[in-house]
Scaffold this motif. Structure first.
Motif, PDB file in Angstrom:
ATOM      1  N   LEU A 258       0.832  -1.204   0.000  1.00  0.00           N
ATOM      2  CA  LEU A 258       0.000   0.000   0.000  1.00  0.00           C
ATOM      3  C   LEU A 258       0.867   1.255   0.000  1.00  0.00           C
ATOM      4  O   LEU A 258       0.539   2.256  -0.641  1.00  0.00           O
ATOM      5  N   ALA A 259       1.990   1.184   0.724  1.00  0.00           N
ATOM      6  CA  ALA A 259       2.876   2.348   0.818  1.00  0.00           C
ATOM      7  C   ALA A 259       3.494   2.696  -0.533  1.00  0.00           C
ATOM      8  O   ALA A 259       3.856   3.854  -0.769  1.00  0.00           O
ATOM      9  N   ARG A 260       3.617   1.706  -1.420  1.00  0.00           N
ATOM     10  CA  ARG A 260       4.222   1.969  -2.736  1.00  0.00           C
ATOM     11  C   ARG A 260       3.216   1.754  -3.864  1.00  0.00           C
ATOM     12  O   ARG A 260       3.591   1.499  -5.009  1.00  0.00           O
ATOM     13  N   LEU A 261       1.936   1.891  -3.525  1.00  0.00           N
ATOM     14  CA  LEU A 261       0.871   1.677  -4.510  1.00  0.00           C
ATOM     15  C   LEU A 261       0.986   2.656  -5.675  1.00  0.00           C
ATOM     16  O   LEU A 261       1.150   3.860  -5.476  1.00  0.00           O
ATOM     17  N   ARG A 262       0.879   2.125  -6.874  1.00  0.00           N
ATOM     18  CA  ARG A 262       0.843   2.958  -8.073  1.00  0.00           C
ATOM     19  C   ARG A 262       0.074   2.202  -9.151  1.00  0.00           C
ATOM     20  O   ARG A 262       0.089   0.964  -9.188  1.00  0.00           O
ATOM     21  N   PRO A 263      -0.616   2.900 -10.026  1.00  0.00           N
ATOM     22  CA  PRO A 263      -1.324   2.216 -11.113  1.00  0.00           C
ATOM     23  C   PRO A 263      -0.346   1.626 -12.114  1.00  0.00           C
ATOM     24  O   PRO A 263       0.762   2.131 -12.295  1.00  0.00           O
TER      25      PRO A 263
ATOM     26  N   GLU B  39      -6.985  -0.776 -23.265  1.00  0.00           N
ATOM     27  CA  GLU B  39      -5.768  -0.299 -22.619  1.00  0.00           C
ATOM     28  C   GLU B  39      -6.158   0.708 -21.545  1.00  0.00           C
ATOM     29  O   GLU B  39      -6.942   1.627 -21.806  1.00  0.00           O
ATOM     30  N   PHE B  40      -5.600   0.537 -20.353  1.00  0.00           N
ATOM     31  CA  PHE B  40      -6.011   1.401 -19.255  1.00  0.00           C
ATOM     32  C   PHE B  40      -4.982   1.326 -18.124  1.00  0.00           C
ATOM     33  O   PHE B  40      -4.275   0.333 -17.977  1.00  0.00           O
ATOM     34  N   PRO B  41      -4.911   2.365 -17.299  1.00  0.00           N
ATOM     35  CA  PRO B  41      -4.157   2.279 -16.049  1.00  0.00           C
ATOM     36  C   PRO B  41      -5.066   1.713 -14.962  1.00  0.00           C
ATOM     37  O   PRO B  41      -6.262   2.046 -14.903  1.00  0.00           O
ATOM     38  N   GLY B  42      -4.542   0.857 -14.118  1.00  0.00           N
ATOM     39  CA  GLY B  42      -5.379   0.271 -13.074  1.00  0.00           C
ATOM     40  C   GLY B  42      -4.554  -0.270 -11.931  1.00  0.00           C
ATOM     41  O   GLY B  42      -3.327  -0.381 -12.006  1.00  0.00           O
ATOM     42  N   VAL B  43      -5.264  -0.618 -10.840  1.00  0.00           N
ATOM     43  CA  VAL B  43      -4.593  -1.194  -9.672  1.00  0.00           C
ATOM     44  C   VAL B  43      -5.104  -2.591  -9.346  1.00  0.00           C
ATOM     45  O   VAL B  43      -4.496  -3.291  -8.533  1.00  0.00           O
ATOM     46  N   LEU B  44      -6.196  -2.993  -9.970  1.00  0.00           N
ATOM     47  CA  LEU B  44      -6.797  -4.286  -9.635  1.00  0.00           C
ATOM     48  C   LEU B  44      -7.314  -4.944 -10.904  1.00  0.00           C
ATOM     49  O   LEU B  44      -8.058  -4.329 -11.672  1.00  0.00           O
ATOM     50  N   VAL B  45      -6.894  -6.191 -11.135  1.00  0.00           N
ATOM     51  CA  VAL B  45      -7.401  -6.979 -12.250  1.00  0.00           C
ATOM     52  C   VAL B  45      -7.593  -8.412 -11.759  1.00  0.00           C
ATOM     53  O   VAL B  45      -6.679  -9.002 -11.174  1.00  0.00           O
TER      54      VAL B  45
ATOM     55  N   PRO C 255      -7.195   3.592 -11.383  1.00  0.00           N
ATOM     56  CA  PRO C 255      -6.234   4.057 -10.373  1.00  0.00           C
ATOM     57  C   PRO C 255      -6.943   4.564  -9.124  1.00  0.00           C
ATOM     58  O   PRO C 255      -7.867   5.375  -9.209  1.00  0.00           O
ATOM     59  N   LEU C 256      -6.521   4.056  -7.990  1.00  0.00           N
ATOM     60  CA  LEU C 256      -7.118   4.434  -6.708  1.00  0.00           C
ATOM     61  C   LEU C 256      -6.004   4.821  -5.749  1.00  0.00           C
ATOM     62  O   LEU C 256      -4.917   4.240  -5.779  1.00  0.00           O
ATOM     63  N   GLY C 257      -6.284   5.755  -4.861  1.00  0.00           N
ATOM     64  CA  GLY C 257      -5.339   6.103  -3.814  1.00  0.00           C
ATOM     65  C   GLY C 257      -5.323   5.045  -2.722  1.00  0.00           C
ATOM     66  O   GLY C 257      -6.183   4.164  -2.659  1.00  0.00           O
ATOM     67  N   ARG C 258      -4.354   5.160  -1.828  1.00  0.00           N
ATOM     68  CA  ARG C 258      -4.209   4.164  -0.759  1.00  0.00           C
ATOM     69  C   ARG C 258      -5.442   4.097   0.122  1.00  0.00           C
ATOM     70  O   ARG C 258      -5.944   3.024   0.437  1.00  0.00           O
ATOM     71  N   VAL C 259      -5.948   5.249   0.519  1.00  0.00           N
ATOM     72  CA  VAL C 259      -7.107   5.279   1.415  1.00  0.00           C
ATOM     73  C   VAL C 259      -8.333   4.720   0.710  1.00  0.00           C
ATOM     74  O   VAL C 259      -9.092   3.922   1.283  1.00  0.00           O
TER      75      VAL C 259
END
Length: 300
Positions: free
Chosen positions: A178-183, A196-202, A234-238
């Motif tokens: 979480l501390a280094r989360l990036r899309p 094609e997309f930026p994302g954090v969860l697939v 893309p989502l922030g940590r919180v």
């Protein structure tokens, strides 16, 4: 050798912190009452367990039964997928997502009785499985969910850590990632159509849940011939931390930043991500996933 007069049982001694020890004698007795000999497959490692399952199928076993969690089921599926041999599940693991999705009773001895009854009655049900292949064409079967986003990154981190032991290692891995989360930049090809997309969860689901009840693909049906694909912007940590609890109920898919698709074949590409299916390490992306309708003959 496991002959056509015998049922092979793969038992994971570590599943659910040893829950199988209390269940195994009853399972053997119930299966024996179905008129078959029962042979327990003893193997010191996961690789040896998988090889033992393949030998049992090759020798013509009447059925293969997995006693354990999703990891044990995953090993057994490599031998029974696409074969004529019926397969039974008795859930005793920490996570029993595949068993829950296909309607196996949660209580192990009740599940064992259901498997024995299905054997006596010759009752089988066809269930879809997913087949995942890496860039070199090496393939694995899976029953529940392939993770290829934040959860896969956490799994990879936890597997590299030597301490702390137990669930705390996974909790620490979540905090560190979480501390280094990036899309990540993803390319997703669904039945030939490119996104094609930026994302954090697939996640790609044959079944609804992973991780012991997190309903990441809540509408996935292991008998519809399709894979469910869920991705998050893309989502922030919180925001991600707040979204995660909603996975238990599957309500995260109502968030406008979460998108769902269905396809028969999925190709996932991204840099520096290792995919995990049924909680087991598959390999780096890109990965190709296809649904194989009715690949499993479930004793149910």
């Amino acid at each position: 050798m496991v002959t056509g007069e015998a049922i092979a049982v793969l038992a994971n001694p570590g599943a659910g912190r040893g829950r199988h020890r209390a269940v195994l004698p009853g399972l053997v007795r119930q299966l024996g009452d179905s008129g078959y000999d029962v042979q327990v497959l003893h193997a010191p490692t996961a690789e040896a367990a998988e090889q033992a399952c393949h030998r049992a199928v090759a020798d013509g076993a009447a059925a293969l039964v997995a006693l354990g969690g999703d990891g044990t089921v995953h090993l057994a599926l490599q031998a029974v997928a696409g074969a004529r041999i019926p397969f039974g599940v008795v859930p005793t693991g920490t996570g029993n997502d595949f068993a829950a999705a296909v309607g196996v009773p949660a209580e192990p001895l009740v599940a064992a009785d259901a498997v024995a009854a299905a054997l006596r009655d010759g009752r089988q049900r066809r269930i879809d499985l997913a087949r995942v292949s890496d860039a070199e064409g090496r393939g694995r079967w899976f029953g529940a969910v392939l993770a290829a986003g934040f959860d896969a990154i956490v799994n990879e981190r936890a597997n590299r850590m030597r301490r702390p032991k137990g669930p705390r290692r996974y909790d620490l891995a979540i905090m560190l990632e979480l501390a280094r989360l990036r899309p990540r930049a993803y390319t997703l090809v669904l039945d030939g159509q490119t996104h094609e997309f930026p994302g954090v969860l697939v996640a790609v689901g044959n079944c609804a849940s992973y991780g012991g009840g997190m309903r990441i693909c809540p509408d996935a049906d292991p008998a519809d011939g399709l894979l469910d694909v869920v991705v998050a912007d893309p989502l922030g940590r919180v925001t991600l931390a707040r979204l995660k609890p909603r996975l238990r109920s599957g309500t995260h898919v109502t968030d406008p930043r979460v998108h769902s698709y269905r396809a028969r074949e999925v190709v996932i590409t991204a840099h520096d991500i290792v995919g995990y299916a049924d909680g087991e390490r598959i390999g780096p992306l890109p990965l190709r996933v296809g649904c194989v309708p009715g690949a499993l003959r479930l004793l149910s």
